[in-house]
Write a protein that holds these residues in place. Structure first.
Motif, PDB file in Angstrom:
ATOM      1  N   HIS A  27       0.828  -1.192   0.000  1.00  0.00           N
ATOM      2  CA  HIS A  27       0.000   0.000   0.000  1.00  0.00           C
ATOM      3  C   HIS A  27       0.873   1.256   0.000  1.00  0.00           C
ATOM      4  O   HIS A  27       1.978   1.249   0.542  1.00  0.00           O
ATOM      5  CB  HIS A  27      -0.903   0.020   1.238  1.00  0.00           C
ATOM      6  CG  HIS A  27      -1.830  -1.151   1.314  1.00  0.00           C
ATOM      7  ND1 HIS A  27      -2.956  -1.241   0.562  1.00  0.00           N
ATOM      8  CD2 HIS A  27      -1.772  -2.292   2.050  1.00  0.00           C
ATOM      9  CE1 HIS A  27      -3.575  -2.377   0.820  1.00  0.00           C
ATOM     10  NE2 HIS A  27      -2.871  -3.029   1.715  1.00  0.00           N
ATOM     11  N   PRO A  28       0.374   2.339  -0.555  1.00  0.00           N
ATOM     12  CA  PRO A  28       1.123   3.602  -0.522  1.00  0.00           C
ATOM     13  C   PRO A  28       1.094   4.198   0.881  1.00  0.00           C
ATOM     14  O   PRO A  28       0.311   3.774   1.744  1.00  0.00           O
ATOM     15  CB  PRO A  28       0.356   4.488  -1.515  1.00  0.00           C
ATOM     16  CG  PRO A  28      -1.041   3.955  -1.484  1.00  0.00           C
ATOM     17  CD  PRO A  28      -0.897   2.469  -1.299  1.00  0.00           C
ATOM     18  N   ARG A  29       1.921   5.194   1.101  1.00  0.00           N
ATOM     19  CA  ARG A  29       1.957   5.889   2.378  1.00  0.00           C
ATOM     20  C   ARG A  29       0.650   6.640   2.594  1.00  0.00           C
ATOM     21  O   ARG A  29      -0.014   7.060   1.657  1.00  0.00           O
ATOM     22  CB  ARG A  29       3.123   6.872   2.424  1.00  0.00           C
ATOM     23  CG  ARG A  29       4.488   6.217   2.419  1.00  0.00           C
ATOM     24  CD  ARG A  29       5.589   7.258   2.313  1.00  0.00           C
ATOM     25  NE  ARG A  29       5.579   8.154   3.473  1.00  0.00           N
ATOM     26  CZ  ARG A  29       6.216   7.916   4.602  1.00  0.00           C
ATOM     27  NH1 ARG A  29       6.915   6.800   4.740  1.00  0.00           N
ATOM     28  NH2 ARG A  29       6.170   8.773   5.592  1.00  0.00           N
ATOM     29  N   PHE A 118      -1.779   3.835  15.966  1.00  0.00           N
ATOM     30  CA  PHE A 118      -2.206   3.232  14.717  1.00  0.00           C
ATOM     31  C   PHE A 118      -1.133   2.321  14.123  1.00  0.00           C
ATOM     32  O   PHE A 118       0.070   2.554  14.290  1.00  0.00           O
ATOM     33  CB  PHE A 118      -2.513   4.311  13.670  1.00  0.00           C
ATOM     34  CG  PHE A 118      -3.842   4.976  13.848  1.00  0.00           C
ATOM     35  CD1 PHE A 118      -5.001   4.417  13.338  1.00  0.00           C
ATOM     36  CD2 PHE A 118      -3.946   6.183  14.521  1.00  0.00           C
ATOM     37  CE1 PHE A 118      -6.230   5.043  13.482  1.00  0.00           C
ATOM     38  CE2 PHE A 118      -5.165   6.810  14.679  1.00  0.00           C
ATOM     39  CZ  PHE A 118      -6.315   6.235  14.154  1.00  0.00           C
ATOM     40  N   CYS A 119      -1.575   1.320  13.394  1.00  0.00           N
ATOM     41  CA  CYS A 119      -0.669   0.619  12.491  1.00  0.00           C
ATOM     42  C   CYS A 119      -0.577   1.445  11.218  1.00  0.00           C
ATOM     43  O   CYS A 119      -1.202   2.500  11.108  1.00  0.00           O
ATOM     44  CB  CYS A 119      -1.189  -0.788  12.167  1.00  0.00           C
ATOM     45  SG  CYS A 119      -2.582  -0.806  11.012  1.00  0.00           S
ATOM     46  N   SER A 120       0.185   1.006  10.265  1.00  0.00           N
ATOM     47  CA  SER A 120       0.281   1.695   8.985  1.00  0.00           C
ATOM     48  C   SER A 120       0.135   0.698   7.853  1.00  0.00           C
ATOM     49  O   SER A 120       0.618  -0.430   7.955  1.00  0.00           O
ATOM     50  CB  SER A 120       1.635   2.405   8.842  1.00  0.00           C
ATOM     51  OG  SER A 120       1.743   3.472   9.756  1.00  0.00           O
ATOM     52  N   PRO A 121      -0.542   1.082   6.763  1.00  0.00           N
ATOM     53  CA  PRO A 121      -0.521   0.234   5.565  1.00  0.00           C
ATOM     54  C   PRO A 121       0.924   0.047   5.131  1.00  0.00           C
ATOM     55  O   PRO A 121       1.750   0.940   5.306  1.00  0.00           O
ATOM     56  CB  PRO A 121      -1.312   1.045   4.535  1.00  0.00           C
ATOM     57  CG  PRO A 121      -2.128   1.995   5.342  1.00  0.00           C
ATOM     58  CD  PRO A 121      -1.305   2.330   6.549  1.00  0.00           C
ATOM     59  N   GLY A 248       2.991  -3.473  10.888  1.00  0.00           N
ATOM     60  CA  GLY A 248       2.317  -2.853   9.759  1.00  0.00           C
ATOM     61  C   GLY A 248       1.158  -3.728   9.309  1.00  0.00           C
ATOM     62  O   GLY A 248       0.963  -4.834   9.811  1.00  0.00           O
ATOM     63  N   GLU A 249       0.389  -3.223   8.345  1.00  0.00           N
ATOM     64  CA  GLU A 249      -0.763  -3.989   7.883  1.00  0.00           C
ATOM     65  C   GLU A 249      -0.807  -4.111   6.368  1.00  0.00           C
ATOM     66  O   GLU A 249      -1.586  -3.433   5.691  1.00  0.00           O
ATOM     67  CB  GLU A 249      -2.072  -3.379   8.384  1.00  0.00           C
ATOM     68  CG  GLU A 249      -3.244  -4.312   8.137  1.00  0.00           C
ATOM     69  CD  GLU A 249      -4.579  -3.682   8.485  1.00  0.00           C
ATOM     70  OE1 GLU A 249      -5.520  -4.443   8.737  1.00  0.00           O
ATOM     71  OE2 GLU A 249      -4.685  -2.453   8.482  1.00  0.00           O
TER      72      GLU A 249
END
Length: 300
Positions: A27-29, A118-121, A248-249
């Motif tokens: 996934h993008p930022r 939060f996690c991040s994509p 991350g996710e």
């Protein structure tokens, strides 16, 4: 989760004896791009915030905190644990401990969730090899049995990103439905679990899913988390590899990563993050905001 279910069904049907299940994503930022027109929804749906995942999860945990007496300090403790466990996980990308105070002070994103909750994509992949019981008996080394795998989709009245309403009463839970099905198929209950992985898209998700999956009562999380019950050395270790917050996710890989971690724990191969004692049962739970959940029960 769906890849695992497909592999299980292939073995159960006799189509195959050995199956490779693979999940991956990139996934993008930044937050997911809200484009309500792509889903046949009105522009106001995106402007109201339900299409932006950070806002959706903020609304969801805020309501839960109001109803069940959960404090921001508990949300910070969940993330603090994730970073601490991530330090012990070679594959994690967040491997630096962060204190609860730093997490609370990291900047509000969607009240009550701060930046470090939060996690991040991201990018990632996971793979599992599954085989029939007949093949397993020919293999060397400690075997882990997949006792159950259940997949459920949202029901009417649930509160999800793509739901065009907010439930007026207590919303239904797809996680509750999936976990109940997994425990029933396995023939054991939540109280029998030694180690578990729960979807932690952000801190509030882990808190809510503890109760939705039957591992505790609603509101009991405040006390359990403060007492260290969900730590690696606690009575019910949760997300021993740091979960999504530390790893991350990459969405397509998350469910398989959870099973991989539980298998390592049950085999005693988790290294510095190994749960003390002889863990014999594990549980995994993955959830997607559109309203889908997959759960497994594993035993050694």
């Amino acid at each position: 989760g769906s890849a695992l279910i497909s592999a299980v069904n292939a073995i159960r049907s006799g189509m195959a004896d050995v199956v490779l299940a693979v999940g991956f994503d990139k996934h993008p930022r930044g937050a997911f791009d809200p484009r309500p027109e792509d889903w046949g929804l009105g522009e106001e749906y995106g402007s109201d915030g339900l299409m932006v995942t950070t806002q959706f999860f903020g609304m969801k945990i805020r309501r839960y905190m109001h109803d069940h007496g959960i404090t921001p300090q508990t949300l910070a403790r969940v993330a603090e644990k994730a970073y601490r466990n991530g330090e012990l996980t070679p594959q994690a990308w967040r491997r630096k401990p962060v204190s609860a105070a730093e997490i609370l002070d990291s900047g509000m994103v969607s009240d009550p969730l701060t930046r470090f909750m939060f996690c991040s994509p991201g990018a990632g992949a996971a793979a599992l090899v599954l085989c029939s019981p007949e093949v397993a008996r020919t293999l060397e080394g400690p075997s882990v049995a997949l006792r159950s795998a259940a997949l459920r989709t949202r029901q009417f009245g649930s509160f999800e990103v793509f739901s065009p309403w907010v439930a007026g009463g207590e919303p239904t839970s797809v996680s509750r439905a999936a976990s109940a099905a997994a425990f029933e198929e396995a023939g054991i209950g939540p109280g029998d679990i030694d180690v578990c992985q729960l979807q932690d898209t952000e801190s509030g998700a882990e808190v809510m899913h503890m109760a939705e999956c039957g591992l505790c009562e609603h509101g009991e999380q405040e006390r359990l988390i403060a007492a260290g019950v969900t730590e690696i050395g606690g009575a019910l270790p949760v997300n021993t590899d740091g979960g999504c917050i530390a790893n991350g996710e990459p969405i397509g890989a998350s469910g398989l990563r959870q099973v991989y971690e539980v298998v390592q724990q049950l085999r005693g191969r988790a290294g510095d993050r190994q749960v003390p004692g002889a863990s014999r049962t594990g549980f995994t739970h993955v959830y997607g905001a559109p309203g889908v959940s997959a759960c497994t029960v594993l035993t050694r």
